[in-house]
Design a protein around this motif. Structure first.
Motif, PDB file in Angstrom:
ATOM      1  N   LYS A 347       0.838  -1.205   0.000  1.00  0.00           N
ATOM      2  CA  LYS A 347       0.000   0.000   0.000  1.00  0.00           C
ATOM      3  C   LYS A 347       0.872   1.254   0.000  1.00  0.00           C
ATOM      4  N   ASN A 348       1.953   1.222   0.776  1.00  0.00           N
ATOM      5  CA  ASN A 348       2.876   2.365   0.805  1.00  0.00           C
ATOM      6  C   ASN A 348       3.504   2.624  -0.555  1.00  0.00           C
ATOM      7  N   MET A 349       3.716   1.562  -1.332  1.00  0.00           N
ATOM      8  CA  MET A 349       4.328   1.690  -2.656  1.00  0.00           C
ATOM      9  C   MET A 349       3.485   2.539  -3.598  1.00  0.00           C
ATOM     10  N   GLN A 350       2.225   2.706  -3.274  1.00  0.00           N
ATOM     11  CA  GLN A 350       1.309   3.436  -4.142  1.00  0.00           C
ATOM     12  C   GLN A 350       1.154   4.894  -3.732  1.00  0.00           C
ATOM     13  N   SER A 351       2.011   5.361  -2.816  1.00  0.00           N
ATOM     14  CA  SER A 351       1.961   6.748  -2.348  1.00  0.00           C
ATOM     15  C   SER A 351       3.382   7.250  -2.129  1.00  0.00           C
ATOM     16  N   MET A 352       3.499   8.452  -1.623  1.00  0.00           N
ATOM     17  CA  MET A 352       4.813   9.016  -1.327  1.00  0.00           C
ATOM     18  C   MET A 352       5.204   8.784   0.133  1.00  0.00           C
ATOM     19  N   THR A 353       4.503   7.878   0.794  1.00  0.00           N
ATOM     20  CA  THR A 353       4.846   7.528   2.168  1.00  0.00           C
ATOM     21  C   THR A 353       6.224   6.877   2.206  1.00  0.00           C
ATOM     22  N   PRO A 354       7.071   7.247   3.171  1.00  0.00           N
ATOM     23  CA  PRO A 354       8.394   6.623   3.265  1.00  0.00           C
ATOM     24  C   PRO A 354       8.272   5.096   3.310  1.00  0.00           C
ATOM     25  N   PRO A 355       9.189   4.372   2.652  1.00  0.00           N
ATOM     26  CA  PRO A 355       9.062   2.919   2.512  1.00  0.00           C
ATOM     27  C   PRO A 355       9.224   2.168   3.820  1.00  0.00           C
ATOM     28  N   MET A 356       8.538   1.025   3.896  1.00  0.00           N
ATOM     29  CA  MET A 356       8.680   0.124   5.033  1.00  0.00           C
ATOM     30  C   MET A 356       9.599  -1.053   4.707  1.00  0.00           C
ATOM     31  N   HIS A 357       9.831  -1.284   3.439  1.00  0.00           N
ATOM     32  CA  HIS A 357      10.721  -2.357   2.989  1.00  0.00           C
ATOM     33  C   HIS A 357      11.754  -1.755   2.046  1.00  0.00           C
ATOM     34  N   THR A 358      13.016  -1.989   2.321  1.00  0.00           N
ATOM     35  CA  THR A 358      14.073  -1.600   1.403  1.00  0.00           C
ATOM     36  C   THR A 358      14.974  -2.803   1.149  1.00  0.00           C
ATOM     37  N   MET A 359      15.714  -2.727   0.058  1.00  0.00           N
ATOM     38  CA  MET A 359      16.657  -3.789  -0.271  1.00  0.00           C
ATOM     39  C   MET A 359      18.003  -3.181  -0.584  1.00  0.00           C
ATOM     40  N   LEU A 360      19.039  -3.696   0.039  1.00  0.00           N
ATOM     41  CA  LEU A 360      20.396  -3.240  -0.206  1.00  0.00           C
ATOM     42  C   LEU A 360      21.193  -4.359  -0.861  1.00  0.00           C
ATOM     43  N   THR A 361      21.838  -4.049  -1.987  1.00  0.00           N
ATOM     44  CA  THR A 361      22.707  -4.998  -2.674  1.00  0.00           C
ATOM     45  C   THR A 361      24.124  -4.460  -2.666  1.00  0.00           C
ATOM     46  N   CYS A 362      25.049  -5.279  -2.169  1.00  0.00           N
ATOM     47  CA  CYS A 362      26.468  -4.930  -2.164  1.00  0.00           C
ATOM     48  C   CYS A 362      27.148  -5.779  -3.235  1.00  0.00           C
ATOM     49  N   TYR A 363      27.516  -5.144  -4.339  1.00  0.00           N
ATOM     50  CA  TYR A 363      27.995  -5.892  -5.497  1.00  0.00           C
ATOM     51  C   TYR A 363      29.416  -6.430  -5.315  1.00  0.00           C
ATOM     52  N   ASN A 364      30.202  -5.802  -4.473  1.00  0.00           N
ATOM     53  CA  ASN A 364      31.577  -6.281  -4.310  1.00  0.00           C
ATOM     54  C   ASN A 364      31.777  -7.095  -3.037  1.00  0.00           C
ATOM     55  N   PHE A 365      30.680  -7.559  -2.422  1.00  0.00           N
ATOM     56  CA  PHE A 365      30.835  -8.405  -1.240  1.00  0.00           C
ATOM     57  C   PHE A 365      31.419  -9.763  -1.612  1.00  0.00           C
ATOM     58  N   GLU A 366      30.892 -10.376  -2.669  1.00  0.00           N
ATOM     59  CA  GLU A 366      31.387 -11.695  -3.101  1.00  0.00           C
ATOM     60  C   GLU A 366      32.609 -11.570  -4.014  1.00  0.00           C
ATOM     61  N   ASP A 367      32.739 -10.468  -4.715  1.00  0.00           N
ATOM     62  CA  ASP A 367      33.839 -10.287  -5.660  1.00  0.00           C
ATOM     63  C   ASP A 367      34.336  -8.849  -5.578  1.00  0.00           C
ATOM     64  N   PRO A 368      35.523  -8.636  -4.980  1.00  0.00           N
ATOM     65  CA  PRO A 368      36.048  -7.272  -4.790  1.00  0.00           C
ATOM     66  C   PRO A 368      36.215  -6.475  -6.080  1.00  0.00           C
ATOM     67  N   SER A 369      36.267  -7.154  -7.242  1.00  0.00           N
ATOM     68  CA  SER A 369      36.493  -6.439  -8.492  1.00  0.00           C
ATOM     69  C   SER A 369      35.308  -5.566  -8.904  1.00  0.00           C
ATOM     70  N   PHE A 370      34.181  -5.706  -8.230  1.00  0.00           N
ATOM     71  CA  PHE A 370      33.014  -4.899  -8.559  1.00  0.00           C
ATOM     72  C   PHE A 370      33.117  -3.462  -8.037  1.00  0.00           C
ATOM     73  N   ALA A 371      34.170  -3.149  -7.283  1.00  0.00           N
ATOM     74  CA  ALA A 371      34.370  -1.790  -6.777  1.00  0.00           C
ATOM     75  C   ALA A 371      35.869  -1.515  -6.697  1.00  0.00           C
ATOM     76  N   PRO A 372      36.258  -0.248  -6.678  1.00  0.00           N
ATOM     77  CA  PRO A 372      37.673   0.074  -6.473  1.00  0.00           C
ATOM     78  C   PRO A 372      38.155  -0.490  -5.128  1.00  0.00           C
ATOM     79  N   GLU A 373      39.444  -0.770  -5.036  1.00  0.00           N
ATOM     80  CA  GLU A 373      39.993  -1.378  -3.820  1.00  0.00           C
ATOM     81  C   GLU A 373      39.679  -0.527  -2.589  1.00  0.00           C
ATOM     82  N   GLY A 374      39.185  -1.193  -1.558  1.00  0.00           N
ATOM     83  CA  GLY A 374      38.884  -0.514  -0.297  1.00  0.00           C
ATOM     84  C   GLY A 374      37.585   0.266  -0.318  1.00  0.00           C
TER      85      GLY A 374
END
Length: 522
Positions: A347-374
């Motif tokens: 229901k929140n997705m259909q309005s400008m109400t701040p989200p209750m569910h978010t998803m974070l993906t870290c692309y270089n967690f499994e493979d460091p080459s997805f981001a600059p070193e460090g």
């Protein structure tokens, strides 16, 4: 003879795979793409030191070298598997409800059952039974259902797919309520509802069962170079097979005669004759704007009236000047939720109400080459429908999107403190951004809403215009694996149509020659 056998409109996932399948299947194929690169959602972009993945969070269906699954097999047929380097992930996801639970599920059926059973020992037997049902439904879906659908035989369905008959058309919520007591357990095991964009009461259990089991059994993964590497490999395979492509050149009109495709007019003014068109664009755009008719065919109009636009997304692309470990990342994908009730979140997705569910993906967690070193490359998103954003006055748009971005960062920092203080690059994409770059109504990322009435067993393939085929999430399930699959199958269907037309033309030509010979003899 036509200029091309097949013209594919749009080089998104389904368009690319359809083009490769058609060209490699023997059909002379032209690919038209309004953007300057192939891929649609399967692309990347660079900001500073970071290359950001546009949309792919976890790729399913690949399997491993010793246990290949359907997508790996399709990529092999399309001639690209040896061009891709797969990075296997070791966790399905981490799901956190701050103050309530924090669970990380391994990418293993056995491991998943063990972790959930440790967390919910009173429901251990039900967890094992549930995953066994998901496995059985997955086998029925991929091994038996294609034969059943082709045969259109109800008795065959009941005999070969008994679990589908019993559970496949139930909602995910119904089945979760049947198996489990704990609302927390239901929320944890159904976290992938975000990959479909509907609350569990509206998701066919078949879709959820196949998703959770195939991810666990065949492992989620990434591709080195991101999804852009897949798109580039598909384009290379297409061109090596003799296919032609026009970038910065979308389709303007699909020309027809006697309810059959005859040609496509490109945006640059060129007209290409053809016997078949595969549209990777939405049916709304295809039938209302591209087709050279005053009104869409009745079949298409009725179909579209019975559907609703699916969700879009609000996405932050974040580059951090610290490592994933510095902010507490311990899995590539993390769901952060405020409630176990997906209906409230939807229901929140259909309005400008701040989200209750978010998803974070870290692309270089499994493979460091997805981001600059460090450093760290993140995607932080929530699902949102496009309509609320379309009503924002242009003068308020920038202020609104950055205020909304701040809500997402605040939401994520409860689990990953330090994100805000370490931001080096930040790009914000709203549903209007998706609308602009993907050219989809409402910025929809999964096509139409994927509810229990939208499965292939209920929806007929649109065939009102001979030679016009639809591909992509608008003609099936959304997400990367399903769109690659439907693109490849649509490409094969186009080849079949083309070969049939060629055979009929040859037969007609031969008949004319016989008649001419007889006339000359007379």
């Amino acid at each position: 003879m036509t200029d091309f056998d097949v013209i594919v409109i749009g080089a998104g996932n389904a368009g690319l795979t359809a083009a490769v399948a058609a060209q490699r299947g023997g059909a002379r194929t032209l690919l038209l793409e309004r953007h300057n690169i192939p891929g649609g959602c399967a692309t990347s972009f660079v900001r500073g030191d970071y290359e950001f993945e546009v949309a792919l969070h976890q790729l399913s269906g690949m399997g491993t070298d010793d246990k290949p699954f359907i997508l790996r097999q399709i990529f092999q047929k399309l001639g690209i598997m040896d061009r891709l380097e797969v990075v296997q992930e070791h966790s399905l996801y981490r799901i956190v409800m701050p103050g309530e639970f924090d669970v990380t599920l391994p990418a293993s059926v056995k491991g998943l059952i063990e972790v959930l059973s440790d967390q919910f020992p009173a429901e251990a037997d039900n967890i094992a039974r549930y995953m066994k049902l998901c496995e059985t439904l997955c086998l029925e879906a991929f091994m038996m259902m294609p034969r059943v659908m082709k045969a259109n035989d109800e008795s065959m369905l009941k005999a070969s797919c008994p679990n589908y008959v019993k559970y496949g058309l139930k909602s995910t919520k119904e089945v979760l309520d049947e198996f489990f007591e704990s609302e927390q357990l239901k929320a944890i095991i159904a976290a992938y509802w975000c990959y479909i964009g509907m609350p569990t009461k509206d998701i066919p259990f078949m879709d959820m069962a196949v998703m959770i089991y195939s991810y666990a059994a065949y492992k989620p993964c990434h591709i080195k170079g991101g999804s852009q590497a897949i798109s580039s490999a598909l384009l290379e395979s297409f061109m090596e097979a003799g296919g032609e492509v026009r970038f910065n050149c979308g389709a303007k009109k699909i020309l027809t005669e006697n309810d059959a495709v005859t040609a496509v007019v490109a945006e640059n003014g060129e007209t290409f004759s053809c016997s078949s068109v595969i549209s990777n664009s939405s049916p709304i755009h295809t039938f209302n704007e591209l087709l050279d008719t005053d009104h869409p065919p009745i079949q298409a109009a009725q179909d579209m009236k019975s559907r609703r636009l699916g969700t879009s997304a609000f996405v932050l692309y974040i580059g951090l000047d610290c490592s994933p470990q510095d902010i507490g990342v311990n899995a590539a994908s993390t769901f952060i939720i405020d409630s176990c009730d997906e209906e409230v979140a939807h229901k929140n997705m259909q309005s400008m109400t701040p989200p209750m569910h978010t998803m974070l993906t870290c692309y270089n967690f499994e493979d460091p080459s997805f981001a600059p070193e460090g450093k760290t490359t993140l995607s932080l998103l929530c699902l949102q429908y496009g309509e609320p954003w379309e009503s924002i006055p242009p003068e308020d748009y920038a202020k609104t999107k950055y205020e909304f971005a701040d809500h997402l960062i605040e939401h994520a920092e409860r689990v990953f403190p330090g994100i805000r203080d370490n931001i080096e690059e930040l790009e914000v994409g709203t549903p209007l951004t998706m609308m602009r770059y993907l050219n989809t109504p409402g910025g929809a990322i999964y096509g139409f809403q994927q509810n229990t009435q939208d499965g292939p067993i209920f929806r007929e393939r649109m065939n009102a215009i001979d030679g016009l085929l639809l591909a992509g999430c608008w003609n099936g399930m959304g997400g990367f694996q399903p769109t690659y699959m439907i693109g490849e199958s649509t490409g094969r269907a186009a080849v079949k149509k083309v070969k049939k037309k060629h055979a009929e033309a040859q037969q007609n030509q031969a008949s004319e020659q016989v008649l001419n010979t007889e006339a000359e003899g007379a």
